[in-house]
Design a protein around this motif. Sequence first.
Motif, mmCIF file in Angstrom:
data_model
loop_
_atom_site.group_PDB
_atom_site.id
_atom_site.type_symbol
_atom_site.label_atom_id
_atom_site.label_comp_id
_atom_site.label_asym_id
_atom_site.label_seq_id
_atom_site.Cartn_x
_atom_site.Cartn_y
_atom_site.Cartn_z
ATOM 1 N N SER A 63 0.827 -1.208 0.000
ATOM 2 C CA SER A 63 0.000 0.000 0.000
ATOM 3 C C SER A 63 0.866 1.264 0.000
ATOM 4 C CB SER A 63 -0.913 0.007 1.233
ATOM 5 O OG SER A 63 -0.171 0.302 2.395
ATOM 6 N N THR A 64 0.228 2.380 -0.303
ATOM 7 C CA THR A 64 0.945 3.661 -0.236
ATOM 8 C C THR A 64 1.408 3.939 1.197
ATOM 9 O OG1 THR A 64 -1.263 4.658 -0.106
ATOM 10 C CG2 THR A 64 -0.131 4.856 -2.203
ATOM 11 N N GLU A 65 0.746 3.306 2.169
ATOM 12 C CA GLU A 65 1.108 3.508 3.573
ATOM 13 C C GLU A 65 2.257 2.588 4.009
ATOM 14 O OE1 GLU A 65 -2.222 3.264 2.512
ATOM 15 O OE2 GLU A 65 -2.250 5.447 2.572
ATOM 16 N N ASN A 66 2.496 1.528 3.234
ATOM 17 C CA ASN A 66 3.514 0.557 3.652
ATOM 18 C C ASN A 66 4.952 1.075 3.551
ATOM 19 O OD1 ASN A 66 1.568 -2.265 2.446
ATOM 20 N ND2 ASN A 66 1.812 -1.576 4.546
ATOM 21 N N ALA A 68 5.979 3.266 5.270
ATOM 22 C CA ALA A 68 6.312 3.604 6.661
ATOM 23 C C ALA A 68 7.070 2.465 7.364
ATOM 24 C CB ALA A 68 5.030 3.923 7.432
ATOM 25 N N GLY A 141 -3.091 3.104 -3.289
ATOM 26 C CA GLY A 141 -3.952 3.679 -2.257
ATOM 27 C C GLY A 141 -5.264 4.080 -2.919
ATOM 28 N N GLN A 144 -5.755 7.909 -3.037
ATOM 29 C CA GLN A 144 -4.849 8.518 -4.015
ATOM 30 C C GLN A 144 -5.350 8.260 -5.440
ATOM 31 O OE1 GLN A 144 -4.096 6.848 -1.325
ATOM 32 N NE2 GLN A 144 -2.300 7.668 -0.312
ATOM 33 N N SER A 197 -8.223 -0.688 4.804
ATOM 34 C CA SER A 197 -6.848 -0.185 4.665
ATOM 35 C C SER A 197 -6.576 0.442 3.295
ATOM 36 C CB SER A 197 -5.828 -1.290 4.959
ATOM 37 O OG SER A 197 -6.000 -1.805 6.259
ATOM 38 N N ASN A 198 -7.546 1.237 2.828
ATOM 39 C CA ASN A 198 -7.336 2.036 1.601
ATOM 40 C C ASN A 198 -7.301 1.193 0.315
ATOM 41 O OD1 ASN A 198 -7.073 4.556 0.394
ATOM 42 N ND2 ASN A 198 -4.899 4.796 0.846
#
Length: 241
Positions: A63-66, A68, A141, A144, A197-198
Amino acid sequence: MEKSDFSVLPSHIGIIMDGNGRWAKKRGLERSKGHIEGAKTFRKIGEYAGNLGISHISFYAFSTENWARPQNEVDAIMQLFYEYLEEARERLDENLEKGIRLRFLGDRAALSPELQYMMDYIEDATKEMSKVNLNIAVNYGGQQEILHSVKKIAQRVRSGELSPDEISLDDISAGLYTSDQPPVDLVIRPSGEQRLSNFLLWQSAYAEFWYSDVLWPDFTTDDLDKALLAYEKRNRRFGGI
Ligand code: IPE
Ligand code: IPE
Ligand code: MG
Protein backbone atom coordinates in the motif's frame (compact mmCIF):
# COMPACT_ATOMS: atom_id res chain seq x y z
CA MET A 1 -17.32 -29.38 4.77
CA GLU A 2 -20.16 -27.84 2.81
CA LYS A 3 -18.78 -26.72 -0.53
CA SER A 4 -19.93 -24.30 -3.15
CA ASP A 5 -20.78 -25.74 -6.54
CA PHE A 6 -19.35 -22.46 -7.86
CA SER A 7 -22.51 -21.68 -9.80
CA VAL A 8 -22.67 -18.14 -8.32
CA LEU A 9 -19.15 -16.84 -8.69
CA PRO A 10 -18.16 -13.25 -8.04
CA SER A 11 -16.92 -11.46 -11.16
CA HIS A 12 -14.24 -9.65 -9.21
CA ILE A 13 -12.63 -10.57 -5.92
CA GLY A 14 -10.20 -8.41 -3.98
CA ILE A 15 -7.80 -10.08 -1.59
CA ILE A 16 -5.93 -8.17 1.11
CA MET A 17 -2.91 -10.36 1.73
CA ASP A 18 -2.36 -9.66 5.41
CA GLY A 19 -0.69 -11.39 8.34
CA ASN A 20 2.73 -12.26 6.93
CA GLY A 21 4.56 -10.48 9.74
CA ARG A 22 2.57 -12.17 12.50
CA TRP A 23 3.02 -15.55 10.82
CA ALA A 24 6.80 -15.09 10.96
CA LYS A 25 6.79 -13.71 14.51
CA LYS A 26 4.83 -16.72 15.78
CA ARG A 27 7.67 -18.90 14.50
CA GLY A 28 10.50 -16.70 15.79
CA LEU A 29 11.44 -15.79 12.21
CA GLU A 30 12.17 -12.45 10.57
CA ARG A 31 9.18 -10.70 9.01
CA SER A 32 10.70 -11.12 5.56
CA LYS A 33 10.30 -14.90 5.91
CA GLY A 34 6.57 -14.28 6.31
CA HIS A 35 6.56 -12.32 3.08
CA ILE A 36 8.37 -15.18 1.31
CA GLU A 37 5.68 -17.61 2.44
CA GLY A 38 2.96 -15.09 1.60
CA ALA A 39 4.30 -14.81 -1.94
CA LYS A 40 3.92 -18.58 -2.32
CA THR A 41 0.32 -18.38 -1.10
CA PHE A 42 -0.34 -15.60 -3.60
CA ARG A 43 0.80 -17.83 -6.49
CA LYS A 44 -1.29 -20.77 -5.25
CA ILE A 45 -4.48 -18.78 -4.64
CA GLY A 46 -4.17 -16.79 -7.86
CA GLU A 47 -3.89 -19.97 -9.87
CA TYR A 48 -6.76 -21.65 -8.04
CA ALA A 49 -9.11 -18.66 -8.39
CA GLY A 50 -8.30 -18.40 -12.10
CA ASN A 51 -8.99 -22.11 -12.63
CA LEU A 52 -12.34 -21.75 -10.87
CA GLY A 53 -13.36 -19.22 -13.49
CA ILE A 54 -13.19 -15.99 -11.50
CA SER A 55 -12.48 -13.49 -14.23
CA HIS A 56 -11.06 -10.61 -12.17
CA ILE A 57 -8.82 -11.07 -9.16
CA SER A 58 -7.09 -8.18 -7.40
CA PHE A 59 -4.36 -8.79 -4.83
CA TYR A 60 -3.21 -6.08 -2.44
CA ALA A 61 0.56 -6.48 -2.22
CA PHE A 62 1.91 -3.10 -1.04
CA SER A 63 0.00 0.00 0.00
CA THR A 64 0.95 3.66 -0.24
CA GLU A 65 1.11 3.51 3.57
CA ASN A 66 3.51 0.56 3.65
CA TRP A 67 6.49 2.85 2.93
CA ALA A 68 6.31 3.60 6.66
CA ARG A 69 7.91 0.20 7.35
CA PRO A 70 11.64 -0.34 8.02
CA GLN A 71 13.70 -0.03 4.84
CA ASN A 72 14.91 -3.63 4.98
CA GLU A 73 11.34 -4.90 5.03
CA VAL A 74 10.33 -2.65 2.11
CA ASP A 75 13.40 -3.89 0.20
CA ALA A 76 12.50 -7.52 0.91
CA ILE A 77 8.95 -7.04 -0.40
CA MET A 78 10.20 -5.25 -3.55
CA GLN A 79 12.73 -8.04 -4.13
CA LEU A 80 9.95 -10.65 -3.93
CA PHE A 81 7.87 -8.62 -6.33
CA TYR A 82 10.80 -8.50 -8.76
CA GLU A 83 11.24 -12.26 -8.52
CA TYR A 84 7.56 -12.74 -9.29
CA LEU A 85 7.83 -10.48 -12.35
CA GLU A 86 10.86 -12.39 -13.61
CA GLU A 87 8.99 -15.63 -13.19
CA ALA A 88 5.96 -14.21 -15.01
CA ARG A 89 8.25 -13.24 -17.90
CA GLU A 90 9.89 -16.66 -17.98
CA ARG A 91 6.49 -18.34 -17.95
CA LEU A 92 4.92 -15.96 -20.41
CA ASP A 93 3.88 -18.72 -22.84
CA GLU A 94 2.18 -20.64 -20.04
CA ASN A 95 0.35 -17.50 -18.88
CA LEU A 96 -0.78 -16.68 -22.41
CA GLU A 97 -2.03 -20.22 -22.89
CA LYS A 98 -4.17 -19.82 -19.79
CA GLY A 99 -5.46 -16.46 -21.01
CA ILE A 100 -4.00 -14.52 -18.08
CA ARG A 101 -3.82 -10.74 -18.34
CA LEU A 102 -1.58 -9.23 -15.69
CA ARG A 103 -1.98 -5.63 -14.58
CA PHE A 104 -0.60 -3.51 -11.80
CA LEU A 105 -2.66 -1.03 -9.84
CA GLY A 106 -0.94 1.89 -8.14
CA ASP A 107 1.56 4.66 -8.72
CA ARG A 108 4.58 2.99 -10.22
CA ALA A 109 6.65 6.18 -10.51
CA ALA A 110 7.96 5.63 -6.97
CA LEU A 111 9.22 2.13 -7.81
CA SER A 112 12.68 1.30 -9.16
CA PRO A 113 13.27 1.63 -12.93
CA GLU A 114 13.92 -2.15 -13.09
CA LEU A 115 10.53 -2.89 -11.55
CA GLN A 116 8.79 -0.36 -13.78
CA TYR A 117 10.38 -1.87 -16.87
CA MET A 118 9.23 -5.37 -15.95
CA MET A 119 5.71 -4.21 -15.04
CA ASP A 120 5.32 -2.41 -18.37
CA TYR A 121 6.75 -5.39 -20.24
CA ILE A 122 4.40 -7.92 -18.65
CA GLU A 123 1.33 -5.74 -18.97
CA ASP A 124 2.07 -5.19 -22.63
CA ALA A 125 2.86 -8.85 -23.32
CA THR A 126 -0.44 -10.05 -21.80
CA LYS A 127 -2.70 -7.21 -22.93
CA GLU A 128 -4.63 -9.28 -25.48
CA MET A 129 -5.69 -11.83 -22.87
CA SER A 130 -9.08 -11.65 -21.14
CA LYS A 131 -9.95 -14.97 -19.51
CA VAL A 132 -8.29 -14.26 -16.17
CA ASN A 133 -7.57 -10.65 -15.23
CA LEU A 134 -5.02 -10.71 -12.47
CA ASN A 135 -4.34 -7.35 -10.83
CA ILE A 136 -1.58 -6.75 -8.33
CA ALA A 137 -1.84 -3.55 -6.30
CA VAL A 138 1.61 -2.14 -5.58
CA ASN A 139 2.14 1.32 -4.12
CA TYR A 140 -1.63 1.45 -4.28
CA GLY A 141 -3.95 3.68 -2.26
CA GLY A 142 -7.67 3.96 -2.96
CA GLN A 143 -7.90 7.60 -1.93
CA GLN A 144 -4.85 8.52 -4.01
CA GLU A 145 -6.39 6.69 -6.98
CA ILE A 146 -9.63 8.70 -6.70
CA LEU A 147 -7.67 11.93 -6.31
CA HIS A 148 -5.68 11.09 -9.45
CA SER A 149 -8.91 10.55 -11.39
CA VAL A 150 -10.39 13.80 -10.10
CA LYS A 151 -7.29 15.73 -11.21
CA LYS A 152 -7.68 14.36 -14.74
CA ILE A 153 -11.30 15.52 -14.74
CA ALA A 154 -10.25 18.96 -13.48
CA GLN A 155 -7.92 19.27 -16.50
CA ARG A 156 -10.82 18.47 -18.84
CA VAL A 157 -12.98 21.06 -17.10
CA ARG A 158 -10.24 23.66 -17.36
CA SER A 159 -9.80 22.98 -21.07
CA GLY A 160 -13.53 23.51 -21.59
CA GLU A 161 -14.15 19.93 -22.71
CA LEU A 162 -16.45 19.22 -19.77
CA SER A 163 -18.60 21.42 -17.56
CA PRO A 164 -18.67 20.81 -13.78
CA ASP A 165 -22.36 19.87 -13.95
CA GLU A 166 -21.64 17.14 -16.48
CA ILE A 167 -19.12 15.27 -14.33
CA SER A 168 -20.51 11.77 -13.84
CA LEU A 169 -19.73 8.70 -11.78
CA ASP A 170 -18.53 7.11 -15.01
CA ASP A 171 -16.00 9.92 -15.46
CA ILE A 172 -14.53 9.15 -12.06
CA SER A 173 -14.52 5.37 -12.74
CA ALA A 174 -12.86 5.96 -16.10
CA GLY A 175 -9.86 7.60 -14.45
CA LEU A 176 -9.16 4.68 -12.09
CA TYR A 177 -6.56 1.95 -12.66
CA THR A 178 -9.45 -0.52 -13.06
CA SER A 179 -11.36 1.61 -15.59
CA ASP A 180 -12.49 -1.26 -17.82
CA GLN A 181 -13.02 -3.84 -15.07
CA PRO A 182 -16.18 -4.75 -13.15
CA PRO A 183 -16.69 -3.50 -9.59
CA VAL A 184 -15.46 -5.68 -6.74
CA ASP A 185 -18.09 -8.20 -5.57
CA LEU A 186 -16.18 -9.74 -2.71
CA VAL A 187 -13.33 -8.49 -0.52
CA ILE A 188 -11.43 -11.15 1.38
CA ARG A 189 -9.20 -10.24 4.31
CA PRO A 190 -7.34 -12.80 6.37
CA SER A 191 -5.37 -12.12 9.60
CA GLY A 192 -8.29 -11.02 11.77
CA GLU A 193 -8.33 -7.36 10.77
CA GLN A 194 -11.68 -5.99 9.69
CA ARG A 195 -10.81 -2.91 7.68
CA LEU A 196 -10.20 -1.91 4.07
CA SER A 197 -6.85 -0.18 4.67
CA ASN A 198 -7.34 2.04 1.60
CA PHE A 199 -7.94 -0.88 -0.80
CA LEU A 200 -10.15 -0.39 -3.90
CA LEU A 201 -12.43 2.09 -2.11
CA TRP A 202 -14.44 3.18 -5.12
CA GLN A 203 -14.61 -0.28 -6.68
CA SER A 204 -15.79 -1.90 -3.43
CA ALA A 205 -18.73 0.46 -2.86
CA TYR A 206 -21.14 -2.50 -2.90
CA ALA A 207 -18.76 -5.36 -2.20
CA GLU A 208 -19.47 -8.13 0.27
CA PHE A 209 -16.79 -8.62 2.93
CA TRP A 210 -15.38 -11.87 4.19
CA TYR A 211 -12.90 -11.94 7.05
CA SER A 212 -10.93 -14.76 8.60
CA ASP A 213 -8.42 -15.14 11.43
CA VAL A 214 -6.11 -17.27 9.30
CA LEU A 215 -2.80 -15.55 8.52
CA TRP A 216 -2.10 -15.10 4.82
CA PRO A 217 0.80 -17.60 4.56
CA ASP A 218 -1.56 -20.25 6.01
CA PHE A 219 -4.46 -19.33 3.70
CA THR A 220 -5.53 -22.35 1.64
CA THR A 221 -7.76 -23.08 -1.31
CA ASP A 222 -10.27 -24.40 1.29
CA ASP A 223 -10.35 -20.91 2.82
CA LEU A 224 -11.13 -19.43 -0.57
CA ASP A 225 -13.87 -22.03 -1.00
CA LYS A 226 -15.32 -20.94 2.36
CA ALA A 227 -15.34 -17.31 1.28
CA LEU A 228 -17.03 -18.20 -2.01
CA LEU A 229 -19.65 -20.30 -0.25
CA ALA A 230 -20.40 -17.42 2.13
CA TYR A 231 -20.64 -15.07 -0.85
CA GLU A 232 -23.08 -17.35 -2.61
CA LYS A 233 -25.42 -17.16 0.39
CA ARG A 234 -25.39 -13.39 0.71
CA ASN A 235 -28.44 -11.44 -0.33
CA ARG A 236 -27.17 -8.52 -2.36
CA ARG A 237 -29.84 -5.89 -2.46
CA PHE A 238 -28.01 -2.86 -3.86
CA GLY A 239 -30.42 -0.63 -2.00
CA GLY A 240 -33.53 -2.46 -3.16
CA ILE A 241 -35.64 -4.85 -1.15
C1 IPE B 1 1.60 -8.56 4.53
O1 IPE B 1 1.25 -8.70 5.85
C2 IPE B 1 1.00 -7.38 3.89
C3 IPE B 1 1.96 -6.36 3.44
C4 IPE B 1 1.78 -5.12 3.76
C5 IPE B 1 3.07 -6.70 2.59
P1 IPE B 1 1.85 -7.79 7.00
O2 IPE B 1 3.31 -7.58 6.76
O3 IPE B 1 1.04 -6.56 7.15
O4 IPE B 1 1.65 -8.75 8.24
P2 IPE B 1 1.23 -8.31 9.70
O5 IPE B 1 -0.07 -7.59 9.57
O6 IPE B 1 2.31 -7.45 10.24
O7 IPE B 1 1.10 -9.61 10.43
C1 IPE C 1 -2.85 -3.76 4.07
O1 IPE C 1 -2.19 -4.38 5.12
C2 IPE C 1 -1.92 -3.62 2.91
C3 IPE C 1 -1.57 -4.85 2.24
C4 IPE C 1 -1.98 -6.05 2.53
C5 IPE C 1 -0.68 -4.70 1.14
P1 IPE C 1 -1.52 -3.55 6.29
O2 IPE C 1 -0.97 -4.55 7.24
O3 IPE C 1 -0.58 -2.57 5.74
O4 IPE C 1 -2.77 -2.80 6.90
P2 IPE C 1 -2.98 -2.10 8.31
O5 IPE C 1 -1.79 -1.23 8.55
O6 IPE C 1 -3.08 -3.21 9.32
O7 IPE C 1 -4.26 -1.35 8.17
MG1 MG D 1 -0.63 -6.19 8.22
